[in-house]
Design a protein around this motif. Structure first.
Motif, PDB file in Angstrom:
ATOM      1  N   ASP A 174       0.879  -1.164   0.000  1.00  0.00           N
ATOM      2  CA  ASP A 174       0.000   0.000   0.000  1.00  0.00           C
ATOM      3  C   ASP A 174       0.914   1.211   0.000  1.00  0.00           C
ATOM      4  N   ALA A 175       1.101   1.815  -1.151  1.00  0.00           N
ATOM      5  CA  ALA A 175       2.127   2.846  -1.282  1.00  0.00           C
ATOM      6  C   ALA A 175       1.795   4.095  -0.476  1.00  0.00           C
ATOM      7  N   GLU A 176       0.519   4.340  -0.229  1.00  0.00           N
ATOM      8  CA  GLU A 176       0.156   5.535   0.534  1.00  0.00           C
ATOM      9  C   GLU A 176       0.669   5.497   1.957  1.00  0.00           C
ATOM     10  N   ARG A 177       0.727   4.287   2.501  1.00  0.00           N
ATOM     11  CA  ARG A 177       1.151   4.175   3.895  1.00  0.00           C
ATOM     12  C   ARG A 177       2.667   4.217   4.031  1.00  0.00           C
ATOM     13  N   CYS A 178       3.365   4.030   2.907  1.00  0.00           N
ATOM     14  CA  CYS A 178       4.819   3.869   2.950  1.00  0.00           C
ATOM     15  C   CYS A 178       5.482   5.170   3.381  1.00  0.00           C
ATOM     16  N   ILE A 179       6.491   5.060   4.270  1.00  0.00           N
ATOM     17  CA  ILE A 179       7.239   6.253   4.678  1.00  0.00           C
ATOM     18  C   ILE A 179       8.621   6.265   4.048  1.00  0.00           C
ATOM     19  N   LEU A 180       8.848   5.377   3.097  1.00  0.00           N
ATOM     20  CA  LEU A 180      10.087   5.351   2.315  1.00  0.00           C
ATOM     21  C   LEU A 180      11.333   5.178   3.178  1.00  0.00           C
ATOM     22  N   CYS A 181      11.240   4.281   4.139  1.00  0.00           N
ATOM     23  CA  CYS A 181      12.393   4.038   4.992  1.00  0.00           C
ATOM     24  C   CYS A 181      13.418   3.156   4.297  1.00  0.00           C
ATOM     25  N   THR A 182      13.011   2.481   3.223  1.00  0.00           N
ATOM     26  CA  THR A 182      13.851   1.605   2.390  1.00  0.00           C
ATOM     27  C   THR A 182      14.381   0.372   3.110  1.00  0.00           C
ATOM     28  N   ARG A 183      13.798   0.027   4.255  1.00  0.00           N
ATOM     29  CA  ARG A 183      14.229  -1.208   4.914  1.00  0.00           C
ATOM     30  C   ARG A 183      14.065  -2.419   3.992  1.00  0.00           C
ATOM     31  N   CYS A 184      12.910  -2.459   3.286  1.00  0.00           N
ATOM     32  CA  CYS A 184      12.622  -3.617   2.438  1.00  0.00           C
ATOM     33  C   CYS A 184      13.636  -3.708   1.296  1.00  0.00           C
ATOM     34  N   ILE A 185      13.966  -2.518   0.735  1.00  0.00           N
ATOM     35  CA  ILE A 185      14.916  -2.506  -0.377  1.00  0.00           C
ATOM     36  C   ILE A 185      16.261  -3.029   0.103  1.00  0.00           C
ATOM     37  N   ARG A 186      16.672  -2.527   1.276  1.00  0.00           N
ATOM     38  CA  ARG A 186      17.970  -2.951   1.791  1.00  0.00           C
ATOM     39  C   ARG A 186      17.960  -4.420   2.189  1.00  0.00           C
ATOM     40  N   PHE A 187      16.850  -4.884   2.700  1.00  0.00           N
ATOM     41  CA  PHE A 187      16.785  -6.306   3.064  1.00  0.00           C
ATOM     42  C   PHE A 187      16.986  -7.176   1.826  1.00  0.00           C
ATOM     43  N   MET A 188      16.239  -6.842   0.773  1.00  0.00           N
ATOM     44  CA  MET A 188      16.316  -7.670  -0.423  1.00  0.00           C
ATOM     45  C   MET A 188      17.721  -7.608  -1.023  1.00  0.00           C
ATOM     46  N   LYS A 189      18.361  -6.463  -0.871  1.00  0.00           N
ATOM     47  CA  LYS A 189      19.683  -6.304  -1.457  1.00  0.00           C
ATOM     48  C   LYS A 189      20.759  -6.961  -0.595  1.00  0.00           C
ATOM     49  N   GLU A 190      20.685  -6.692   0.698  1.00  0.00           N
ATOM     50  CA  GLU A 190      21.797  -7.066   1.554  1.00  0.00           C
ATOM     51  C   GLU A 190      21.652  -8.454   2.157  1.00  0.00           C
ATOM     52  N   VAL A 191      20.447  -8.832   2.483  1.00  0.00           N
ATOM     53  CA  VAL A 191      20.267 -10.128   3.151  1.00  0.00           C
ATOM     54  C   VAL A 191      19.839 -11.195   2.149  1.00  0.00           C
ATOM     55  N   ALA A 192      18.834 -10.869   1.354  1.00  0.00           N
ATOM     56  CA  ALA A 192      18.329 -11.888   0.440  1.00  0.00           C
ATOM     57  C   ALA A 192      19.128 -11.952  -0.856  1.00  0.00           C
ATOM     58  N   ASN A 193      19.988 -10.963  -1.090  1.00  0.00           N
ATOM     59  CA  ASN A 193      20.786 -10.936  -2.312  1.00  0.00           C
ATOM     60  C   ASN A 193      19.929 -11.034  -3.562  1.00  0.00           C
ATOM     61  N   ASP A 194      18.777 -10.384  -3.532  1.00  0.00           N
ATOM     62  CA  ASP A 194      17.896 -10.396  -4.700  1.00  0.00           C
ATOM     63  C   ASP A 194      17.380  -8.972  -4.828  1.00  0.00           C
TER      64      ASP A 194
END
Lengths: 544, 176, 107, 170, 396
Positions: A174-194
């Motif tokens: 739900d993009a309206e609720r997003c505060i753009l903290c980028t945790r998800c982006i960093r997780f996928m990049k740094e932990v999941a390597n995807d």
């Protein structure tokens, strides 16, 4: 500074809210404050991820030692260095502590900053808490209550962004609720390597999106939902199922593979709604794979075995437990010396201990049914039995499975006890089972073996029983009861206890604690332990 | 702080108790006599005389669900009322609004909304807690039925009792 | 069939036997106490039967036996009051009314 | 007494007596005992002992057994229900009881007047037996001293009960 | 000697008489009286509290398709019938965890007080038959034997319900009953000393001839000895009345079911007909208590100027009105006596109700203290006083 003491880690002195404390060099300020019991609100910072410092919520007032012109700290009346405070607030998540640093976590300036940041974050927020699944565990809600203002001053139109976007098969955005903290982006990049997530559009229209032609279908994608501080990323499976404040959270462990991830299970009125990972640095950190997380639906399945069954059926009414146990005991005794036990690597140590007793009493061959898959190099182990180590420790995993199969085929084994396993999955055919004089099976769901069983005893699923398991690394962990078993299904250990009681006539054990006590007395590796001493995080034991 | 009440010193007549009892009997008999003579003003005779027209605005009758003027269910199944309900009379099963529905933007609505009127204590907490102004205590007070099942108001019954409540809740305004 | 003295004595004796067996069998003090009451009442029954059997010269039963029964009932009531008080005190001290659990004087 | 009633009440009395011993639940035992005492009172009536029958009911059913029930409920003897009977004790008790009954039969057989029926009472026409008066006369004329002693006994028992139940056992 | 005769030989006509009288008393008099006592209780309490009470009972003709219910305009006299129908039709709910057998047994035992009606002479004689079911010499003892057993219903209900409030109610009830039975029994002894017999019909006959115990106005009642006896008898009466209140669990002594503390005490877990049995049992106990008061202190079926079922009145009235008595057949007077008896009972029942809606409930410790510390001692002292008065009057 006396650094001659050759300390492995250099300690630095930091003043937090007027108190001087020591922290190892390299500690982030936010962590230092946390260790000093001063919780600093934050959104983008996550201890397991890098710190971009983009939410600005963790602002604190900082200062460095006041220096004399010859670069020596000015020492105040109390013998401590005086601090020159920086006139504007700093983010605490991207800053390491340094010698003589001062931090004010709750000064008027800091409070004012937080209030402002909160107001900014909420400008475009849709305020749809009534339908948001995050409500109740939402950091926006919590910090808004703690640090925000009660009313909005925003008169303009809010920016409209896409709602209910399916980022992948399991995650909804739900993009309206997003505060753009980028945790998800960093997780996928740094932990999941995807590195599949990113921010698109500019300025106030910034929103999270997947890479074109890609979807968020990584097997660890649901961890982004866990770490999302607001309700932007929600689990499609859990979406609109139950409000989180109704959930009873029970700490237990995952039983899908040998890793034994620590989990928190949310249930309400005997129904499991979701599973989230539970922090345990020694086992799974704070992550877990989606495939394991979503594998709980079978517990509430309408197909669950609820009442004992005997074949041929006696009459209209099903047998009582006592009748079924008696019949099983009689069938086993009848075939004494020609009995084999197919144990399960999904059983708890307590059950395996009783299996061993049963096997010894009968002189029967026993082995666990192997179950393996592909390791993913992260948290899924190749051995999909959660308690192979326990089975080895207690002498149930003997490697005799081939002999059992051969014995059944050549007729030297005439009775089979299948404990929660489908024997047809390991070399035996249904005809082989039909040939046997007696098949006693315990299980939670019907399968080919239970269809052939002469006595079928319903037992508890992993979420319905207590006990302990040992993961592949040799960590003894505790399994707790989350929900109760359906119908008159009983705990496995009780069934085994009754069978042993019927066969040997010796006195029984009355609680799972007693079983553990008896097991600890006979097993050197478990000496001195009790079920309650294992604790929520488990203990490492030395496997022989 | 504890406050100690001094017990009054009783006279012998009071301690003997019987004179006081007789006195009490006299008082109650006086009321009895007045009633028999028809001198007592009695209360409203319920089934014939009703107070319905004079019920105050804040009267707390049966809880109901309301729709807005666009015929949208105001309830979004946030389950706050289920949480707050002291006798646990409310049961809600939420569902997602399908995307082809004209209110799809609201995303969530109750699939089942049941209030067990045998349990309901008419406290009004549900009305107070509702963030969507979807549940109201209306003026119906004679809720009755012949079976237990009849006393469980389902969604349809609740909307039937509640009717429409005009006034747009700001946040569902697509313009805003 | 006419009833004879033996009928009553037999019933009385059987009741006494039941009470006696109860005292032997049961290990709960309260039940033992009840069985004692049974035995006392068995004795009372035979006394009353004897009273009715020995009709005196005036054509009336021998009331001495009934008076004795009256005394027995009185003493039994007093005994029950004291006995139950002791049982309650014992239960408070030991949390049991089982004779096998009360073995301080046993060696 | 009507023999049918005699046998009815005797068998009921003995049956409930057995149930006192055999019941695992103390409350059931106590209630069986009450019924047994009622039947005993009926047997007293059959023996023309109306006063004793009344006293039996007043004292036993009305007071003693209420006290028993009160204590049983107060102590909450749930554990008793779960306890198993000791087989040895059952066997021993049964042997002793059977021996006792056998001896009883022997003694009854040798009773010289045991097989004689009860003699009829000599009452004036239309008069009923006023055993209340007779028992009272006997009690207060011939047995005055025991009566007084019983009074003292009850007083002592009352004081004893109060002393025992007031002070906690150390 | 009905029941006793039954034990020793079986004269059939006596059994039939006894059964007939029992059916008459219980089904035609007492049970209607019970239900209308409930009605009276509601109406009187309403009047005392400035309310209306149940003043209408219609036939539910709307169920049959009519537009309006048929109103009876009986001032609510149909209410007991409606109540009975309601009790029968209500859901009979048995909570989980109760001890089934005893849970059922308790309400059955609640009707036990009705047995003691057998000993109470409710009329003089009708068609030459004495209007008492069991005319025994030990009537007083018999009544105490039965009332003593009525506690079992409450204790068992409390225990079997497996719930804390009923249990507390049951425990309270047993200690209360034991406490008040003593003073009740002792308060009767002065009457027995004066009268010298436990036969209740003789007692009533004595009162008919010689003036009621509390109203010695004719026969021997003219003597100053009887007026002197009024002192101990009055004390007896007060103690007996208070004890009856306590024994029947009426306010101000309804500790076993005090709704403000124990919800509804021993019958909290009961519903429908089982509850109705407790309800009826309580009112039946009240009727028995009132009947005892009437028999002991207010002359039973006797009323001055009205002869007994054989057309005989006290000598004083007989000499004046003897001619008038002979005008009507004896059975009219017999019926009149029965009416007088139940009329007196009804008056005392009204008094019961009146007291209930006047006095607040006692605290339990006050109740026990009153029973053991005051009433018991006063009743004992009263016996000595009676003995002294009797000795004094006899020596003159």
């Amino acid at each position: 500074m006396s650094t001659e003491t050759a300390a492995p880690v250099q300690m630095v002195n930091v003043q937090i809210d007027g108190v001087w404390l020591q922290f190892p060099k390299g500690t982030r300020v936010i962590e230092a404050c946390r260790q000093a019991q001063k919780l600093i609100p934050h959104y983008c910072y996550h201890p397991k991820l890098s710190s971009p410092g983009n939410c600005r919520m963790c602002l604190v007032e900082m200062g460095m030692p006041k220096m004399t012109p010859d670069r020596n700290p000015v020492v105040g009346a109390d013998g401590k260095p005086e601090i020159a405070w920086i006139p504007r607030a700093q983010i605490s998540c991207a800053q390491d502590v340094s010698e003589g640093m001062g931090v004010r976590t709750n000064s008027p300036m800091v409070q004012e900053c937080r209030k402002g940041v909160m107001e900014f974050l909420l400008i475009n927020h849709p305020l749809d808490c009534p339908i948001c699944d995050q409500a109740g565990e939402c950091k926006l809600q919590e910090f808004s209550v703690e640090h925000g203002t009660a009313e909005s001053r925003f008169l303009e139109r809010k920016v409209k962004k896409p709602k209910s976007v399916e980022l992948g098969p399991r995650v909804t955005l739900d993009a309206e609720r997003c505060i753009l903290c980028t945790r998800c982006i960093r997780f996928m990049k740094e932990v999941a390597n995807d590195d599949v997530l990113g921010i698109v559009d500019r300025g106030t229209f910034n929103s999270i999106s997947t890479h074109p032609d890609r979807i968020l279908d990584h097997n660890y994608s649901l961890n982004t939902v866990d770490i999302c501080p607001v309700g932007a990323l929600t689990s499609s499976d859990f979406r609109f199922k139950m409000r989180v404040w109704f959930l009873k959270e029970s700490a237990t462990i995952d039983t899908n593979c040998g890793t034994g991830s620590n989990i928190t299970v949310g249930s309400r009125e005997n129904v499991i709604y979701r599973i989230t990972p539970r922090d345990n640095e020694a086992v799974n950190g704070c992550w877990m794979p989606d495939s394991h997380r979503l594998n709980f639906k079978y517990v509430g399945s309408p197909e669950r075995l609820k009442e004992p069954v005997i074949r041929p059926q006696l009459g209209e009414e099903g047998p009582t437990w006592q009748q079924a146990i008696n019949l099983a005991v009689e069938a086993i005794k009848r075939n004494a010396g020609r009995v084999a036990i197919v144990a399960s690597g999904r059983s708890t140590n307590e059950e395996l201990f009783l299996v061993k007793r049963l096997a010894t009493a009968l002189g029967a061959k026993v082995d666990i049914l192997p179950r393996s898959g592909v390791a993913d190099g992260m948290l899924i182990a190749a051995d999909r039995n959660p308690n192979t180590s326990g089975a080895k420790l207690l002498g149930v995993a003997t490697g005799q499975f081939g002999e059992i199969v051969a014995g059944v085929k050549d007729g030297s084994i005439t009775a089979l006890i299948a404990l929660g396993e489908d024997a047809t999955k390991a070399g035996l055919s249904e005809e082989d089972l039909a040939k046997l004089d007696a098949v006693v099976a315990t299980d939670i769901l019907p399968n080919k073996t239970t269809a052939k069983a002469d006595v079928l005893l319903p037992v508890s699923a992993p979420f319905e029983k207590r006990g302990s398991m040992i993961n592949l690394k040799g960590r003894l962990q505790r399994l707790n009861r989350v929900v109760t078993a359906p119908g008159s299904a009983r705990d496995d250990w009780e069934v085994l206890r009754d069978l042993i009681l019927g066969i040997t006539g010796s006195n029984g054990l009355h609680s799972v604690e007693e079983v553990f006590k008896a097991m600890a007395a006979e097993t050197p590796a478990l000496a001195g332990l009790t079920l309650s001493r294992i604790g929520d995080l488990g203990v490492d034991i030395s496997l022989p | 702080m504890a406050y100690v009440v001094q017990r009054p010193e009783l006279t012998f007549k009071e301690k003997a108790y019987l004179p006081s009892i007789l006195n009490g009997l006299k008082i109650t008999f006086g009321h009895f006599k007045k009633m028999i003579k028809g001198e007592t003003k009695v209360t409203m005779q319920y089934p014939e005389e009703k107070w319905d027209s004079q019920l105050p605005e804040h009267y707390r009758g049966a809880p109901t669900l309301v729709k807005d003027e666009h015929d949208r269910e105001r309830c979004v199944a946030c389950q706050m009322c289920e949480f707050i309900c002291p006798p646990r009379a409310i049961t809600i099963k939420p569902e997602e609004i399908p995307s082809d529905n004209k209110f799809a933007k609201v995303e969530k609505r109750p699939r089942e909304f049941e209030i067990d009127m045998i349990r309901c204590i008419y406290c009004g907490m549900c009305e107070e807690v509702c963030p969507e102004q979807a549940i109201y205590l209306r003026k119906d007070y004679a809720i009755n039925g012949l079976t237990r099942a009849e006393m469980v108001h389902n969604k349809a019954k609740l909307y039937e009792l509640g009717g429409v409540f005009a006034g747009l809740v700001h946040k569902w305004n697509p313009e805003k | 069939m006419t009833l004879t003295l033996n009928h009553y004595l037999l019933v009385s004796g059987l009741l006494f036997t039941i009470g006696f067996a109860g005292v032997m069998l049961r290990r709960n003090i309260i039940i033992i106490f009840m069985c004692l009451e049974l035995m006392l009442n068995a004795a009372n029954l035979s006394l009353v039967a004897f009273s009715r059997f020995n009709v005196g010269a005036d054509g009336l039963p021998n009331f001495n036996a009934q008076v004795l029964t009256f005394f027995i009932i009185t003493v039994a009531a007093a005994e029950v009051a004291v006995g139950l008080a002791i049982i309650v005190a014992l239960y408070r001290a030991r949390q049991t009314t089982h004779v096998e659990d009360i073995n301080s004087l046993k060696f | 007494m009507n023999p049918i009633l005699f046998w009815l009440f005797s068998i009921l009395m003995l049956g409930f007596g057995i149930s006192v011993v055999a019941n695992r639940n103390p409350v059931a035992s106590a209630l069986s005992l009450v019924v047994s005492f009622f039947c005993l009172a009926a047997l007293y009536v059959g023996l023309d002992a109306y006063v004793l029958a009344s006293i039996q009911v007043v004292v036993y059913a009305g007071a003693v057994m209420v006290l028993f029930l009160f204590i049983i409920m107060l102590l909450d003897l749930k554990a008793e229900v779960r306890r198993k009977f000791n087989r040895l004790a059952i066997g021993g008790g049964a042997v002793v009881a059977i021996g006792f009954a056998a001896q009883l039969l022997g003694v009854l057989g040798s009773h010289p007047r045991g097989d004689q029926p009860f003699p009829a009472l000599k009452l004036a026409e239309g008069e009923t037996l006023s055993d209340l008066q007779k028992v009272g006369e006997t009690l207060f004329s011939q047995h005055t001293l025991p009566f007084q002693v019983i009074g003292v006994l009850i007083l002592v028992a009352t004081i004893g009960v109060i002393v025992i139940s007031k002070r906690e056992l150390k | 000697m009905m029941t006793l005769a039954f034990f020793n030989s079986i004269p059939w006509e006596m059994i039939l008489w006894a059964a007939g009288k029992a059916i008459f008393v219980i089904f035609l008099v007492v049970l209607p009286l019970v239900s209308y006592t409930v009605y009276a209780e509601r109406r009187v309490s309403a009047a005392i509290q400035d309310r209306v009470g149940p003043n209408r009972t219609g036939f539910p003709t709307t169920l049959l398709g009519f537009k309006k219910d048929l109103q009876l305009f009986l001032g609510g006299l149909g209410q007991p019938i409606a109540d009975a129908v309601k009790f029968i039709l209500k859901e009979d709910f048995t909570p989980g965890g109760v001890k089934q057998f005893y849970f059922w047994l308790a309400p059955c035992l609640a009707m036990l007080p009705l047995v003691s009606l057998a000993f109470i002479p409710f009329g003089s004689s009708l068609f030459g038959e004495k209007m008492v079911i069991a005319d025994v010499n030990v009537g007083v003892l018999g009544i105490f034997a039965v009332t003593g057993c009525s506690v079992y219903a409450i204790v068992l209900a409390g225990w079997a319900s497996n719930s804390k409030y009923p249990f507390l109610g049951g425990i309270r009830s047993s200690s209360q009953m034991i406490a008040y039975e003593l003073s009740m029994g002792l308060s009767i002894i002065p009457i027995l000393m004066l009268f010298g017999s436990m036969n209740l019909s003789d007692l009533v006959q004595y009162q008919a001839d010689n003036g009621w115990l509390l109203l010695p106005l004719w026969g021997k009642g003219w003597s100053w000895e009887r007026w002197l006896m009024l002192v101990p008898l009055g004390i007896s009466f007060i103690i007996f009345m208070i004890s009856v209140f306590a024994e029947t669990n009426r306010l101000p002594f309804d500790m076993p079911e005090s709704e403000t503390e124990l919800v509804a005490g021993y019958h909290t877990e009961y519903s429908s007909m089982k509850f109705a049995l407790f309800f009826l049992g309580e009112y039946a106990a009240m009727i028995v208590g009132s009947a005892l008061m009437v028999v002991f202190f207010f002359g039973g079926w006797s009323l001055p100027f009205i002869p007994d079922g054989n057309g005989n009145a006290a000598p004083l009235f007989q000499s004046i009105f003897g001619g008038i008595y002979a005008l009507l057949p004896n059975w009219v007077w017999g019926l009149a006596n029965i009416t007088v008896f139940f009329g007196k009972v009804a008056l005392i029942l009204i008094f019961f109700i009146w007291v209930r809606w006047t006095l607040p409930r006692f605290r339990f410790d006050q109740l026990i203290k009153l029973g053991w510390l005051y009433l018991f001692e006063i009743a004992l002292a009263n016996i000595f006083l009676t003995a002294a008065v009797l000795a004094f009057t006899n020596s003159k």
